[in-house]
Scaffold this motif. Structure first.
Motif, mmCIF file in Angstrom:
data_model
loop_
_atom_site.group_PDB
_atom_site.id
_atom_site.type_symbol
_atom_site.label_atom_id
_atom_site.label_comp_id
_atom_site.label_asym_id
_atom_site.label_seq_id
_atom_site.Cartn_x
_atom_site.Cartn_y
_atom_site.Cartn_z
ATOM 1 N N ALA A 133 0.833 -1.201 0.000
ATOM 2 C CA ALA A 133 0.000 0.000 0.000
ATOM 3 C C ALA A 133 0.870 1.254 0.000
ATOM 4 O O ALA A 133 0.615 2.205 -0.757
ATOM 5 C CB ALA A 133 -0.940 -0.006 1.212
ATOM 6 N N VAL A 134 1.899 1.248 0.831
ATOM 7 C CA VAL A 134 2.780 2.415 0.931
ATOM 8 C C VAL A 134 3.537 2.637 -0.379
ATOM 9 O O VAL A 134 3.624 3.761 -0.893
ATOM 10 C CB VAL A 134 3.767 2.243 2.109
ATOM 11 C CG1 VAL A 134 4.859 3.294 2.064
ATOM 12 C CG2 VAL A 134 3.008 2.302 3.432
ATOM 13 N N LEU A 135 4.057 1.557 -0.928
ATOM 14 C CA LEU A 135 4.781 1.672 -2.198
ATOM 15 C C LEU A 135 3.866 2.147 -3.325
ATOM 16 O O LEU A 135 4.202 3.078 -4.062
ATOM 17 C CB LEU A 135 5.415 0.331 -2.572
ATOM 18 C CG LEU A 135 6.059 0.269 -3.955
ATOM 19 C CD1 LEU A 135 7.183 1.288 -4.109
ATOM 20 C CD2 LEU A 135 6.562 -1.146 -4.258
ATOM 21 N N ALA A 136 2.708 1.509 -3.445
ATOM 22 C CA ALA A 136 1.787 1.878 -4.523
ATOM 23 C C ALA A 136 1.358 3.338 -4.391
ATOM 24 O O ALA A 136 1.241 4.046 -5.394
ATOM 25 C CB ALA A 136 0.577 0.946 -4.532
ATOM 26 N N ALA A 139 3.102 5.835 -3.013
ATOM 27 C CA ALA A 139 4.222 6.708 -3.379
ATOM 28 C C ALA A 139 4.404 6.719 -4.900
ATOM 29 O O ALA A 139 4.595 7.779 -5.505
ATOM 30 C CB ALA A 139 5.502 6.239 -2.688
ATOM 31 N N VAL A 140 4.319 5.546 -5.525
ATOM 32 C CA VAL A 140 4.488 5.463 -6.977
ATOM 33 C C VAL A 140 3.336 6.180 -7.684
ATOM 34 O O VAL A 140 3.553 6.918 -8.647
ATOM 35 C CB VAL A 140 4.588 3.990 -7.433
ATOM 36 C CG1 VAL A 140 4.508 3.876 -8.944
ATOM 37 C CG2 VAL A 140 5.886 3.366 -6.916
ATOM 38 N N SER A 141 2.120 5.973 -7.172
ATOM 39 C CA SER A 141 0.966 6.636 -7.788
ATOM 40 C C SER A 141 1.097 8.149 -7.734
ATOM 41 O O SER A 141 0.782 8.844 -8.708
ATOM 42 C CB SER A 141 -0.327 6.227 -7.080
ATOM 43 O OG SER A 141 -0.675 4.912 -7.423
ATOM 44 N N ARG A 142 1.541 8.659 -6.610
ATOM 45 C CA ARG A 142 1.706 10.109 -6.515
ATOM 46 C C ARG A 142 2.744 10.601 -7.523
ATOM 47 O O ARG A 142 2.563 11.646 -8.151
ATOM 48 C CB ARG A 142 2.123 10.516 -5.098
ATOM 49 C CG ARG A 142 0.953 10.606 -4.124
ATOM 50 C CD ARG A 142 1.369 11.308 -2.830
ATOM 51 N NE ARG A 142 2.448 10.599 -2.169
ATOM 52 C CZ ARG A 142 2.278 9.609 -1.299
ATOM 53 N NH1 ARG A 142 1.065 9.206 -0.980
ATOM 54 N NH2 ARG A 142 3.316 9.013 -0.740
ATOM 55 N N ALA A 143 3.812 9.819 -7.664
ATOM 56 C CA ALA A 143 4.868 10.232 -8.594
ATOM 57 C C ALA A 143 4.363 10.241 -10.037
ATOM 58 O O ALA A 143 4.741 11.102 -10.830
ATOM 59 C CB ALA A 143 6.088 9.320 -8.457
ATOM 60 N N ILE A 144 3.505 9.305 -10.386
ATOM 61 C CA ILE A 144 2.975 9.255 -11.753
ATOM 62 C C ILE A 144 1.847 10.271 -11.928
ATOM 63 O O ILE A 144 1.738 10.939 -12.958
ATOM 64 C CB ILE A 144 2.469 7.836 -12.092
ATOM 65 C CG1 ILE A 144 3.624 6.825 -12.026
ATOM 66 C CG2 ILE A 144 1.818 7.806 -13.468
ATOM 67 C CD1 ILE A 144 4.714 7.049 -13.038
ATOM 68 N N ASP A 156 1.548 13.032 -10.660
ATOM 69 C CA ASP A 156 2.132 14.348 -10.857
ATOM 70 C C ASP A 156 2.232 14.682 -12.344
ATOM 71 O O ASP A 156 2.017 15.817 -12.753
ATOM 72 C CB ASP A 156 3.525 14.382 -10.221
ATOM 73 C CG ASP A 156 4.239 15.685 -10.482
ATOM 74 O OD1 ASP A 156 3.717 16.724 -10.040
ATOM 75 O OD2 ASP A 156 5.287 15.674 -11.150
ATOM 76 N N ARG A 178 -7.016 10.320 -12.360
ATOM 77 C CA ARG A 178 -6.471 8.982 -12.536
ATOM 78 C C ARG A 178 -7.330 8.130 -13.471
ATOM 79 O O ARG A 178 -6.818 7.450 -14.360
ATOM 80 C CB ARG A 178 -6.369 8.264 -11.178
ATOM 81 C CG ARG A 178 -5.646 6.937 -11.250
ATOM 82 C CD ARG A 178 -6.011 6.022 -10.080
ATOM 83 N NE ARG A 178 -7.438 5.696 -10.078
ATOM 84 C CZ ARG A 178 -8.011 4.805 -9.284
ATOM 85 N NH1 ARG A 178 -7.285 4.172 -8.379
ATOM 86 N NH2 ARG A 178 -9.306 4.565 -9.363
ATOM 87 N N ALA A 199 5.561 9.428 -18.319
ATOM 88 C CA ALA A 199 5.193 8.384 -17.354
ATOM 89 C C ALA A 199 6.172 7.216 -17.457
ATOM 90 O O ALA A 199 6.621 6.678 -16.438
ATOM 91 C CB ALA A 199 3.764 7.908 -17.610
ATOM 92 N N ARG A 255 9.424 7.817 -15.744
ATOM 93 C CA ARG A 255 9.379 7.632 -14.287
ATOM 94 C C ARG A 255 9.388 6.147 -13.937
ATOM 95 O O ARG A 255 10.033 5.737 -12.971
ATOM 96 C CB ARG A 255 8.149 8.331 -13.710
ATOM 97 C CG ARG A 255 8.271 9.839 -13.913
ATOM 98 C CD ARG A 255 7.333 10.670 -13.076
ATOM 99 N NE ARG A 255 7.771 12.067 -13.186
ATOM 100 C CZ ARG A 255 7.554 12.990 -12.269
ATOM 101 N NH1 ARG A 255 6.893 12.696 -11.167
ATOM 102 N NH2 ARG A 255 7.996 14.206 -12.431
ATOM 103 N N ALA A 274 -2.038 -3.603 -4.934
ATOM 104 C CA ALA A 274 -2.185 -3.060 -3.576
ATOM 105 C C ALA A 274 -3.657 -2.882 -3.222
ATOM 106 O O ALA A 274 -4.059 -3.143 -2.086
ATOM 107 C CB ALA A 274 -1.437 -1.729 -3.457
ATOM 108 N N ALA A 295 10.836 5.781 -5.425
ATOM 109 C CA ALA A 295 9.568 6.506 -5.554
ATOM 110 C C ALA A 295 9.605 7.780 -4.706
ATOM 111 O O ALA A 295 9.127 8.827 -5.131
ATOM 112 C CB ALA A 295 8.403 5.619 -5.142
ATOM 113 N N LEU A 345 11.522 10.366 -6.580
ATOM 114 C CA LEU A 345 10.698 10.955 -7.644
ATOM 115 C C LEU A 345 9.734 11.986 -7.085
ATOM 116 O O LEU A 345 9.578 13.072 -7.641
ATOM 117 C CB LEU A 345 9.876 9.871 -8.336
ATOM 118 C CG LEU A 345 10.480 9.163 -9.536
ATOM 119 C CD1 LEU A 345 9.454 8.213 -10.121
ATOM 120 C CD2 LEU A 345 10.915 10.173 -10.592
ATOM 121 N N GLU A 346 9.097 11.636 -5.975
ATOM 122 C CA GLU A 346 8.147 12.566 -5.377
ATOM 123 C C GLU A 346 8.815 13.866 -4.988
ATOM 124 O O GLU A 346 8.271 14.942 -5.198
ATOM 125 C CB GLU A 346 7.521 11.944 -4.137
ATOM 126 C CG GLU A 346 6.372 11.018 -4.436
ATOM 127 C CD GLU A 346 5.594 10.763 -3.169
ATOM 128 O OE1 GLU A 346 4.702 11.565 -2.855
ATOM 129 O OE2 GLU A 346 5.907 9.768 -2.471
#
Lengths: 145, 145
Positions: free
Chosen positions: A12-15, A17-22, A24, A34, A108, A111, B15, B138, B141-142
DNA sequence: TATTGTTATACTCTATAACTATA
DNA sequence: TATAGTTATAGAGTATAACAATA
């Protein structure tokens, strides 16, 4: 039990962080949500019916309905009634939609590539398989309740 | 670009599925929200200050504040003013909170174990490292925006 | 009767910031 | 002035179900 090492928490934490980075990329820079981004990416493969978009995005029919409405308002996709089943629609990117996708996708993917640079070839291969296997099992768990 | 193979998308989908499978345990069966579950799990390690809960759950101060308020209403945690800094609080599980955690944790861990059965020892080791490495990247990136 | 897709509604989450009390 | 934590508020996202058109 250690939350920091608990797989569901780590995923959950990884997804997130990655989702926020994408996000963006498509949100801040191109004003897409999204769900709209997912529909756009699905349709970049070619025209398809709403039901196919649902199947290939894990979005449900309301999410797709709203994302489609907004994308259509912005003239990024077009919609035709499916003559074989007049309840259904065929969706396709407009030239503007295709152009937008072609601007976002490389950013995307850059990243994603940056993330994957953390892993060597063998790790990538194992991760690739592991994600699919875990998802299969997670779906089993969900269905079992 | 194929959405189905795009790592950020696959992580989000996995996730979500895993989260739903775990949430089923603490939500439907024990009426806890995700944030409350995380705070409960953090405090199961021992009493700590609010700031430490924030650091060990990736929740922000409002999420923790609300989760703590609700857990306290249900007498699952207790709260004392930190005498060293009277703005801060030390949080700890009550016996009822500890008992609740001891009921939920084995069920959650059983689901995690079921997921991990999909992977052999080597795959688990690689996945474990990969998740940490990807998260580090990640976060980079953020921060870069 | 069942299905495709839309709309309505209520609910939850999230993000931002103002605020209190302490430092 | 700065920090720990709380509260307010508005916006976004989610879930459920009712609905119209078509099958």
């Amino acid at each position: 039990m250690d939350l920091q090492r608990f797989l569901p928490y780590r995923l959950a934490v990884l997804a997130d962080a990655v989702s926020r980075a994408i996000a963006d990329v498509y949100q801040q820079r191109f004003d897409l949500g999204r769900d709209e981004w997912r529909v756009l990416a699905a349709l970049a493969q070619g025209p398809m019916k709403t039901a196919d978009v649902i199947a290939s995005t894990t979005l449900d029919k309301m999410q797709v309905s709203r994302a489609v409405a907004r994308l259509e308002q912005h003239a990024l996709i077009g919609r035709e009634t499916d003559e074989a089943d007049r309840r259904a629609h065929v969706l396709r990117l407009t030239p503007a939609g295709r152009a937008l996708f072609r601007r976002i996708a490389p950013l995307a993917q850059a990243r994603e590539a940056f993330l994957l640079e953390a892993l060597d070839a063998d790790e990538r291969r194992v991760l690739d398989r592991a994600l699919d296997k875990l998802r299969d099992r997670a779906l089993l768990l969900e269905r079992a309740g």
